[in-house]
Scaffold this motif. Structure first.
Motif, mmCIF file in Angstrom:
data_model
loop_
_atom_site.group_PDB
_atom_site.id
_atom_site.type_symbol
_atom_site.label_atom_id
_atom_site.label_comp_id
_atom_site.label_asym_id
_atom_site.label_seq_id
_atom_site.Cartn_x
_atom_site.Cartn_y
_atom_site.Cartn_z
ATOM 1 N N LEU A 1 -43.426 -4.385 -31.430
ATOM 2 C CA LEU A 1 -44.491 -4.343 -32.433
ATOM 3 C C LEU A 1 -45.801 -4.786 -31.797
ATOM 4 C CD1 LEU A 1 -45.218 -4.178 -35.527
ATOM 5 C CD2 LEU A 1 -44.587 -6.592 -35.625
ATOM 6 N N LEU A 2 -46.857 -4.007 -31.974
ATOM 7 C CA LEU A 2 -48.185 -4.395 -31.513
ATOM 8 C C LEU A 2 -48.926 -5.004 -32.694
ATOM 9 C CD1 LEU A 2 -50.562 -2.463 -29.243
ATOM 10 C CD2 LEU A 2 -51.418 -3.473 -31.315
ATOM 11 N N MET A 3 -49.403 -6.229 -32.522
ATOM 12 C CA MET A 3 -50.109 -6.935 -33.592
ATOM 13 C C MET A 3 -51.603 -7.007 -33.274
ATOM 14 S SD MET A 3 -47.804 -8.001 -35.826
ATOM 15 C CE MET A 3 -48.650 -9.304 -36.665
ATOM 16 N N PRO A 4 -52.423 -6.086 -33.822
ATOM 17 C CA PRO A 4 -53.860 -6.186 -33.584
ATOM 18 C C PRO A 4 -54.448 -7.383 -34.321
ATOM 19 C CG PRO A 4 -53.360 -4.294 -34.973
ATOM 20 C CD PRO A 4 -52.060 -4.936 -34.609
ATOM 21 N N ALA A 5 -55.450 -7.994 -33.732
ATOM 22 C CA ALA A 5 -56.187 -9.131 -34.311
ATOM 23 C C ALA A 5 -55.324 -10.388 -34.439
ATOM 24 C CB ALA A 5 -56.813 -8.757 -35.651
ATOM 25 N N LYS A 6 -54.221 -10.441 -33.700
ATOM 26 C CA LYS A 6 -53.339 -11.618 -33.679
ATOM 27 C C LYS A 6 -53.014 -11.973 -32.233
ATOM 28 C CE LYS A 6 -52.458 -11.772 -38.173
ATOM 29 N NZ LYS A 6 -52.822 -12.877 -39.013
ATOM 30 N N TRP B 1 -39.871 -13.233 -34.420
ATOM 31 C CA TRP B 1 -40.253 -12.305 -33.359
ATOM 32 C C TRP B 1 -40.654 -13.095 -32.124
ATOM 33 C CZ3 TRP B 1 -40.671 -6.837 -33.739
ATOM 34 C CH2 TRP B 1 -40.361 -6.320 -34.999
ATOM 35 N N LYS B 2 -40.432 -12.524 -30.935
ATOM 36 C CA LYS B 2 -40.795 -13.159 -29.673
ATOM 37 C C LYS B 2 -42.113 -12.566 -29.167
ATOM 38 C CE LYS B 2 -39.377 -13.688 -24.886
ATOM 39 N NZ LYS B 2 -38.569 -13.107 -23.827
ATOM 40 N N THR B 3 -43.052 -13.428 -28.767
ATOM 41 C CA THR B 3 -44.311 -12.962 -28.186
ATOM 42 C C THR B 3 -44.070 -12.635 -26.717
ATOM 43 O OG1 THR B 3 -45.584 -14.372 -29.687
ATOM 44 C CG2 THR B 3 -46.736 -13.534 -27.747
ATOM 45 N N GLU B 4 -44.164 -11.358 -26.363
ATOM 46 C CA GLU B 4 -43.995 -10.936 -24.971
ATOM 47 C C GLU B 4 -45.268 -11.242 -24.179
ATOM 48 O OE1 GLU B 4 -41.243 -9.947 -23.552
ATOM 49 O OE2 GLU B 4 -40.095 -9.922 -25.409
ATOM 50 N N TYR B 5 -46.408 -10.920 -24.743
ATOM 51 C CA TYR B 5 -47.688 -11.258 -24.144
ATOM 52 C C TYR B 5 -48.797 -11.050 -25.162
ATOM 53 C CZ TYR B 5 -48.277 -6.187 -23.335
ATOM 54 O OH TYR B 5 -48.373 -4.840 -23.484
ATOM 55 N N SER B 6 -49.962 -11.605 -24.866
ATOM 56 C CA SER B 6 -51.139 -11.386 -25.710
ATOM 57 C C SER B 6 -52.286 -10.942 -24.820
ATOM 58 C CB SER B 6 -51.505 -12.661 -26.480
ATOM 59 O OG SER B 6 -51.810 -13.697 -25.574
ATOM 60 N N GLY B 7 -53.288 -10.335 -25.430
ATOM 61 C CA GLY B 7 -54.403 -9.815 -24.646
ATOM 62 C C GLY B 7 -55.504 -9.249 -25.507
ATOM 63 N N ILE B 8 -56.111 -8.174 -25.012
ATOM 64 C CA ILE B 8 -57.225 -7.508 -25.674
ATOM 65 C C ILE B 8 -56.781 -6.109 -26.085
ATOM 66 C CG2 ILE B 8 -59.585 -6.623 -25.357
ATOM 67 C CD1 ILE B 8 -59.450 -9.648 -25.413
ATOM 68 N N LEU B 9 -57.105 -5.712 -27.314
ATOM 69 C CA LEU B 9 -56.793 -4.373 -27.805
ATOM 70 C C LEU B 9 -57.700 -3.371 -27.104
ATOM 71 C CD1 LEU B 9 -54.946 -2.994 -29.930
ATOM 72 C CD2 LEU B 9 -56.919 -3.064 -31.475
ATOM 73 N N HIS C 1 -63.295 10.056 -31.038
ATOM 74 C CA HIS C 1 -62.166 10.973 -31.083
ATOM 75 C C HIS C 1 -60.870 10.194 -31.284
ATOM 76 C CE1 HIS C 1 -65.203 13.431 -28.977
ATOM 77 N NE2 HIS C 1 -64.645 14.397 -29.679
ATOM 78 N N LYS C 2 -59.853 10.915 -31.749
ATOM 79 C CA LYS C 2 -58.541 10.299 -31.949
ATOM 80 C C LYS C 2 -58.054 9.690 -30.641
ATOM 81 C CE LYS C 2 -53.904 11.377 -33.520
ATOM 82 N NZ LYS C 2 -52.983 12.411 -33.957
ATOM 83 N N SER C 3 -57.496 8.504 -30.713
ATOM 84 C CA SER C 3 -57.020 7.846 -29.510
ATOM 85 C C SER C 3 -55.831 6.949 -29.825
ATOM 86 C CB SER C 3 -58.144 7.024 -28.872
ATOM 87 O OG SER C 3 -58.547 6.001 -29.751
ATOM 88 N N GLU C 4 -55.182 6.480 -28.767
ATOM 89 C CA GLU C 4 -54.081 5.541 -28.890
ATOM 90 C C GLU C 4 -54.593 4.142 -28.585
ATOM 91 O OE1 GLU C 4 -50.643 6.595 -26.622
ATOM 92 O OE2 GLU C 4 -50.954 8.720 -26.982
ATOM 93 N N TYR C 5 -53.938 3.149 -29.166
ATOM 94 C CA TYR C 5 -54.296 1.759 -28.910
ATOM 95 C C TYR C 5 -53.211 1.095 -28.080
ATOM 96 C CZ TYR C 5 -57.976 2.411 -32.290
ATOM 97 O OH TYR C 5 -59.087 2.867 -32.920
ATOM 98 N N THR C 6 -53.639 0.250 -27.164
ATOM 99 C CA THR C 6 -52.743 -0.476 -26.277
ATOM 100 C C THR C 6 -53.206 -1.917 -26.208
ATOM 101 O OG1 THR C 6 -52.452 1.510 -24.938
ATOM 102 C CG2 THR C 6 -51.826 -0.563 -23.929
ATOM 103 N N CYS C 7 -52.251 -2.825 -26.114
ATOM 104 C CA CYS C 7 -52.589 -4.232 -25.913
ATOM 105 C C CYS C 7 -52.579 -4.503 -24.415
ATOM 106 C CB CYS C 7 -51.577 -5.119 -26.638
ATOM 107 S SG CYS C 7 -52.022 -6.866 -26.630
ATOM 108 N N GLU D 1 -58.443 -9.195 -30.252
ATOM 109 C CA GLU D 1 -57.260 -9.700 -29.554
ATOM 110 C C GLU D 1 -56.017 -8.997 -30.080
ATOM 111 O OE1 GLU D 1 -57.860 -13.849 -30.490
ATOM 112 O OE2 GLU D 1 -58.517 -14.212 -28.439
ATOM 113 N N CYS D 2 -54.905 -9.181 -29.381
ATOM 114 C CA CYS D 2 -53.651 -8.550 -29.810
ATOM 115 C C CYS D 2 -52.463 -9.290 -29.208
ATOM 116 C CB CYS D 2 -53.611 -7.086 -29.402
ATOM 117 S SG CYS D 2 -53.822 -6.831 -27.625
ATOM 118 N N ALA D 3 -51.303 -9.014 -29.748
ATOM 119 C CA ALA D 3 -50.047 -9.545 -29.218
ATOM 120 C C ALA D 3 -48.993 -8.450 -29.265
ATOM 121 C CB ALA D 3 -49.585 -10.747 -30.040
ATOM 122 N N VAL D 4 -48.084 -8.476 -28.308
ATOM 123 C CA VAL D 4 -46.950 -7.556 -28.290
ATOM 124 C C VAL D 4 -45.704 -8.383 -28.575
ATOM 125 C CG1 VAL D 4 -45.557 -6.005 -26.871
ATOM 126 C CG2 VAL D 4 -48.054 -5.914 -26.734
#
Length: 85
Positions: A2-7, A14-22, A30-36, A79-82
């Motif tokens: 699960l990708l958690m934007p703004a968290k 749930w286990k936090t694998e890593y956090s970073g920047i969205l 244009h349409k795009s994909e989001y990645t943490c 910010e984001c978390a995976v």
């Protein structure tokens, strides 16, 4: 997964694998994909200096009006978390 934007952390159970920047793969509307993008990324030895013009990642910034300000602040990176279960 699960990708958690703004968290920067995951929900209970749930286990936090890593956090970073969205990030997104497009710097326009244009349409795009989001990645943490991990705050502490690893790289393959010997590839750090070379530029292969591969996929580009653009950080996502907040825009007041699209998001409520406060609690968000205009023009800051999101910010984001995976998370995994």
């Amino acid at each position: 997964m699960l990708l958690m934007p703004a968290k920067t952390s995951c929900p209970s159970g749930w286990k936090t694998e890593y956090s970073g920047i969205l990030t997104t793969n497009s710097d326009d509307f244009h349409k795009s994909e989001y990645t943490c993008m991990d705050n502490d990324p690893e790289y393959i030895e010997g590839t750090r200096i070379d530029n292969f013009d591969g996929k580009l990642f653009y950080p996502v910034r907040t825009v007041c009006g699209s998001l409520p300000c406060p609690p968000y602040k205009n023009g800051t990176f999101v910010e984001c978390a995976v998370c995994t279960k």
